[in-house]
Design a protein around this motif. Sequence first.
Motif, short mmCIF file in Angstrom:
data_model
loop_
_atom_site.label_atom_id
_atom_site.label_comp_id
_atom_site.label_asym_id
_atom_site.label_seq_id
_atom_site.Cartn_x
_atom_site.Cartn_y
_atom_site.Cartn_z
N GLN A 133 -39.02 -40.27 44.11
CA GLN A 133 -39.49 -38.89 44.09
C GLN A 133 -38.69 -38.06 45.10
OE1 GLN A 133 -43.54 -39.48 45.21
NE2 GLN A 133 -44.12 -40.37 43.25
N ARG A 134 -38.39 -36.86 44.72
CA ARG A 134 -37.65 -35.96 45.60
C ARG A 134 -38.66 -34.99 46.21
NH1 ARG A 134 -33.24 -31.84 43.59
NH2 ARG A 134 -32.51 -31.18 45.61
N ARG A 135 -38.68 -34.95 47.54
CA ARG A 135 -39.68 -34.12 48.22
C ARG A 135 -38.97 -33.17 49.21
NH1 ARG A 135 -44.19 -37.78 50.37
NH2 ARG A 135 -42.66 -38.28 51.95
N HIS A 136 -39.41 -31.94 49.23
CA HIS A 136 -38.81 -30.95 50.12
C HIS A 136 -39.44 -31.05 51.50
CE1 HIS A 136 -37.87 -26.82 51.60
NE2 HIS A 136 -36.70 -27.19 51.12
N GLU A 137 -38.66 -31.54 52.46
CA GLU A 137 -39.09 -31.64 53.85
C GLU A 137 -37.91 -31.28 54.75
OE1 GLU A 137 -41.06 -35.19 55.15
OE2 GLU A 137 -42.15 -35.39 53.26
N PRO A 138 -37.66 -30.00 54.90
CA PRO A 138 -36.46 -29.57 55.63
C PRO A 138 -36.42 -30.03 57.09
CG PRO A 138 -37.84 -27.69 55.04
CD PRO A 138 -38.44 -28.89 54.40
N ALA A 153 -33.37 -35.53 55.81
CA ALA A 153 -33.24 -34.50 54.76
C ALA A 153 -31.78 -34.16 54.52
CB ALA A 153 -34.02 -33.26 55.14
N ASP A 154 -31.47 -33.91 53.24
CA ASP A 154 -30.10 -33.50 52.90
C ASP A 154 -29.89 -32.01 53.21
OD1 ASP A 154 -31.39 -32.16 50.84
OD2 ASP A 154 -30.70 -33.50 49.26
N GLN A 186 -30.06 -29.45 51.40
CA GLN A 186 -31.06 -28.57 50.80
C GLN A 186 -32.46 -28.82 51.35
OE1 GLN A 186 -29.02 -30.51 48.68
NE2 GLN A 186 -27.50 -28.88 48.48
N TYR A 226 -34.12 -31.87 51.20
CA TYR A 226 -34.87 -32.85 50.39
C TYR A 226 -34.68 -34.27 50.92
CZ TYR A 226 -35.76 -29.31 46.87
OH TYR A 226 -36.20 -28.19 46.21
N HIS A 281 -35.79 -38.47 49.69
CA HIS A 281 -36.13 -39.26 48.51
C HIS A 281 -37.13 -40.33 48.91
CE1 HIS A 281 -32.90 -37.38 46.21
NE2 HIS A 281 -32.26 -37.36 47.37
#
Length: 133
Positions: free
Chosen positions: A74-79, A84-85, A87, A89, A91
């Motif tokens: 799952q790809r989750r947005h956690e800046p 985090a990459d 962007q 995100y 995994h």
Amino acid sequence: MTLGIFDIAGRAMSAQLVRLNSSASNLANAGAVSATAEGAYRPLKPVFAAQYEGNTGRATVSVLGVVQANAAPQRRHEPGHPLADAQGYVHVSAVDSNAELVEMVETARQYRNAIEVLETAKSLTLETLRLGR
């Protein structure tokens, strides 16, 4: 090789142990985070095969191996996360904790069933020996 009840039950117990270890590994890695989709943990699944003994009708199980499931992480947005990459995100492993817990309960029941088979076979063998005296 002739398979006896003790061999069959022992192999069943070994197979359930592999199944239990796979579920335990999956649960331990539930929610694990990675910087890339390729590096994310993939659930483990054991692969079994039935082995039949000639014309006797006896069968047992063998473990062919343990493979990684094709479940996409799952790809989750956690800046703010350190992994985090660009962007923002991360995994997350695609482990379904509820399904793994159900799998563990079922595995424990199957393991206990094999123990009961061994206990019954042992009891009957001892009783037969006692009658032969």
